[in-house]
Design a protein around this motif. Sequence first.
Motif, PDB file in Angstrom:
ATOM      1  N   LEU A  52     -14.743  -6.935-109.298  1.00 14.46           N
ATOM      2  CA  LEU A  52     -15.626  -8.100-109.197  1.00 14.46           C
ATOM      3  C   LEU A  52     -14.835  -9.397-109.322  1.00 14.46           C
ATOM      4  N   GLU A  53     -13.875  -9.409-110.236  1.00 13.18           N
ATOM      5  CA  GLU A  53     -13.024 -10.592-110.409  1.00 13.18           C
ATOM      6  C   GLU A  53     -12.153 -10.803-109.172  1.00 13.18           C
ATOM      7  N   GLU A  54     -11.576  -9.728-108.653  1.00 11.79           N
ATOM      8  CA  GLU A  54     -10.750  -9.837-107.445  1.00 11.79           C
ATOM      9  C   GLU A  54     -11.564 -10.391-106.279  1.00 11.79           C
ATOM     10  N   ALA A  55     -12.822  -9.973-106.215  1.00 10.27           N
ATOM     11  CA  ALA A  55     -13.684 -10.380-105.111  1.00 10.27           C
ATOM     12  C   ALA A  55     -14.292 -11.768-105.307  1.00 10.27           C
ATOM     13  N   GLY A  56     -14.184 -12.308-106.500  1.00 11.22           N
ATOM     14  CA  GLY A  56     -14.773 -13.616-106.776  1.00 11.22           C
ATOM     15  C   GLY A  56     -16.286 -13.600-106.835  1.00 11.22           C
ATOM     16  N   ILE A  57     -16.845 -12.462-107.232  1.00 10.91           N
ATOM     17  CA  ILE A  57     -18.295 -12.314-107.318  1.00 10.91           C
ATOM     18  C   ILE A  57     -18.757 -12.626-108.742  1.00 10.91           C
ATOM     19  N   GLU A  58     -19.753 -13.484-108.873  1.00 15.61           N
ATOM     20  CA  GLU A  58     -20.289 -13.808-110.189  1.00 15.61           C
ATOM     21  C   GLU A  58     -21.140 -12.655-110.705  1.00 15.61           C
ATOM     22  N   TYR A  59     -21.049 -12.395-111.995  1.00 17.96           N
ATOM     23  CA  TYR A  59     -21.807 -11.303-112.597  1.00 17.96           C
ATOM     24  C   TYR A  59     -22.064 -11.583-114.073  1.00 17.96           C
ATOM     25  N   GLU A  60     -23.117 -10.994-114.565  1.00 19.66           N
ATOM     26  CA  GLU A  60     -23.479 -11.099-115.982  1.00 19.66           C
ATOM     27  C   GLU A  60     -23.140  -9.768-116.649  1.00 19.66           C
ATOM     28  N   THR A  61     -22.457  -9.840-117.772  1.00 21.03           N
ATOM     29  CA  THR A  61     -22.056  -8.603-118.448  1.00 21.03           C
ATOM     30  C   THR A  61     -23.094  -8.170-119.475  1.00 21.03           C
ATOM     31  N   VAL A  62     -23.300  -6.861-119.554  1.00 24.48           N
ATOM     32  CA  VAL A  62     -24.143  -6.260-120.581  1.00 24.48           C
ATOM     33  C   VAL A  62     -23.312  -5.154-121.219  1.00 24.48           C
ATOM     34  N   LYS A  63     -22.879  -5.385-122.443  1.00 23.22           N
ATOM     35  CA  LYS A  63     -22.020  -4.426-123.139  1.00 23.22           C
ATOM     36  C   LYS A  63     -22.862  -3.307-123.748  1.00 23.22           C
ATOM     37  N   ILE A  64     -22.465  -2.076-123.476  1.00 29.05           N
ATOM     38  CA  ILE A  64     -23.127  -0.906-124.045  1.00 29.05           C
ATOM     39  C   ILE A  64     -22.258  -0.381-125.180  1.00 29.05           C
ATOM     40  N   ASP A  65     -22.825  -0.333-126.358  1.00 27.68           N
ATOM     41  CA  ASP A  65     -22.093   0.063-127.564  1.00 27.68           C
ATOM     42  C   ASP A  65     -22.062   1.582-127.686  1.00 27.68           C
ATOM     43  N   PHE A  66     -20.945   2.186-127.332  1.00 22.27           N
ATOM     44  CA  PHE A  66     -20.825   3.638-127.415  1.00 22.27           C
ATOM     45  C   PHE A  66     -20.829   4.110-128.862  1.00 22.27           C
ATOM     46  N   ALA A  67     -20.253   3.308-129.773  1.00 21.83           N
ATOM     47  CA  ALA A  67     -20.214   3.701-131.183  1.00 21.83           C
ATOM     48  C   ALA A  67     -21.626   3.839-131.742  1.00 21.83           C
ATOM     49  N   ALA A  68     -22.536   2.994-131.261  1.00 18.12           N
ATOM     50  CA  ALA A  68     -23.931   3.053-131.685  1.00 18.12           C
ATOM     51  C   ALA A  68     -24.753   3.987-130.796  1.00 18.12           C
ATOM     52  N   LYS A  69     -24.090   4.634-129.853  1.00 16.81           N
ATOM     53  CA  LYS A  69     -24.711   5.592-128.924  1.00 16.81           C
ATOM     54  C   LYS A  69     -25.823   4.962-128.084  1.00 16.81           C
ATOM     55  N   GLU A  70     -25.616   3.691-127.753  1.00 19.47           N
ATOM     56  CA  GLU A  70     -26.598   3.028-126.899  1.00 19.47           C
ATOM     57  C   GLU A  70     -26.720   3.700-125.536  1.00 19.47           C
ATOM     58  N   GLN A  71     -25.640   4.319-125.092  1.00 21.76           N
ATOM     59  CA  GLN A  71     -25.666   4.943-123.770  1.00 21.76           C
ATOM     60  C   GLN A  71     -26.633   6.112-123.686  1.00 21.76           C
ATOM     61  N   THR A  72     -26.984   6.685-124.840  1.00 20.99           N
ATOM     62  CA  THR A  72     -27.921   7.814-124.848  1.00 20.99           C
ATOM     63  C   THR A  72     -29.313   7.411-125.305  1.00 20.99           C
ATOM     64  N   GLY A  73     -29.513   6.115-125.525  1.00 15.73           N
ATOM     65  CA  GLY A  73     -30.804   5.645-125.995  1.00 15.73           C
ATOM     66  C   GLY A  73     -31.820   5.508-124.882  1.00 15.73           C
ATOM     67  N   ALA A  74     -33.088   5.372-125.279  1.00 15.41           N
ATOM     68  CA  ALA A  74     -34.181   5.286-124.320  1.00 15.41           C
ATOM     69  C   ALA A  74     -34.082   4.042-123.441  1.00 15.41           C
ATOM     70  N   ALA A  75     -33.617   2.935-124.018  1.00 13.72           N
ATOM     71  CA  ALA A  75     -33.549   1.692-123.245  1.00 13.72           C
ATOM     72  C   ALA A  75     -32.545   1.815-122.102  1.00 13.72           C
ATOM     73  N   TYR A  76     -31.361   2.345-122.400  1.00 11.65           N
ATOM     74  CA  TYR A  76     -30.352   2.460-121.355  1.00 11.65           C
ATOM     75  C   TYR A  76     -30.696   3.574-120.363  1.00 11.65           C
ATOM     76  N   ALA A  77     -31.458   4.536-120.801  1.00  9.15           N
ATOM     77  CA  ALA A  77     -31.878   5.608-119.884  1.00  9.15           C
ATOM     78  C   ALA A  77     -32.673   5.051-118.709  1.00  9.15           C
ATOM     79  N   GLN A  78     -33.313   3.913-118.918  1.00 11.90           N
ATOM     80  CA  GLN A  78     -34.045   3.274-117.831  1.00 11.90           C
ATOM     81  C   GLN A  78     -33.088   2.654-116.808  1.00 11.90           C
ATOM     82  N   ILE A  79     -31.877   2.358-117.263  1.00 10.01           N
ATOM     83  CA  ILE A  79     -30.856   1.798-116.390  1.00 10.01           C
ATOM     84  C   ILE A  79     -30.084   2.916-115.697  1.00 10.01           C
ATOM     85  N   ASN A  80     -29.557   3.819-116.515  1.00 13.92           N
ATOM     86  CA  ASN A  80     -28.780   4.945-115.980  1.00 13.92           C
ATOM     87  C   ASN A  80     -29.127   6.209-116.756  1.00 13.92           C
TER      88      ASN A  80
END
Length: 204
Positions: free
Chosen positions: A18-46
């Motif tokens: 994205l940086e190489e391409a010069g595309i603007e983007y908003e970051t959303v950090k997923i906290d693996f230590a807090a297991k956000e990736q397996t939570g219900a909220a992120y499940a709606q994303i991926n």
Amino acid sequence: MQFYYAPNTISVAVAIALEEAGIEYETVKIDFAAKEQTGAAYAQINPKGRVPALAVEGGILTETGALLEFIADKAPDAGLRPKDPVRLARMREVMFYLASTMHVNHAHKLRGSRWAGKTSSYKDMQAKVPQTMTASCEYISQSGLRGPFVLGEEVSLADCYLYVVCTWLDGDGVKVENFPKIQNFMTAMEQRGSVRAAYAKGML
């Protein structure tokens, strides 16, 4: 667009592109230590519970390779994907190898539960990682890097991908000093604004 990532994971390859391409983007950090990736909220994303994910007009996209190709489509003038069909296939050859083999080799260190049901098997998988990652480095050095970068003098999507994988080598027990071509590749990438931006944002 919103970019979902976790620091030091393969998702950062997408940020570099994205940086190489010069595309603007908003970051959303997923906290693996807090297991956000397996939570219900992120499940709606991926629902796979993994990163990266990219929310764009038209929906949410996942899988590193697919997102890299999407970025190349969105910013064709950035030159991240060659037009010559042979060079294009060579770029993808390395990308597919990273996805199917080298990343999997690395994942055996921390993700043994994906392949074995008995925890007693995990240590055996972990012990194999230095050997398999070293073998992957031998392949990359001999066949993957055709110059300072994967395609020679030009940066492509494969370099964004390979750079992040190579940041794992020390932790995987690879003697990186035995692979000067990889060391030179890392140095060349670290001089690019895209990689410096990823570090400045705390992604690496």
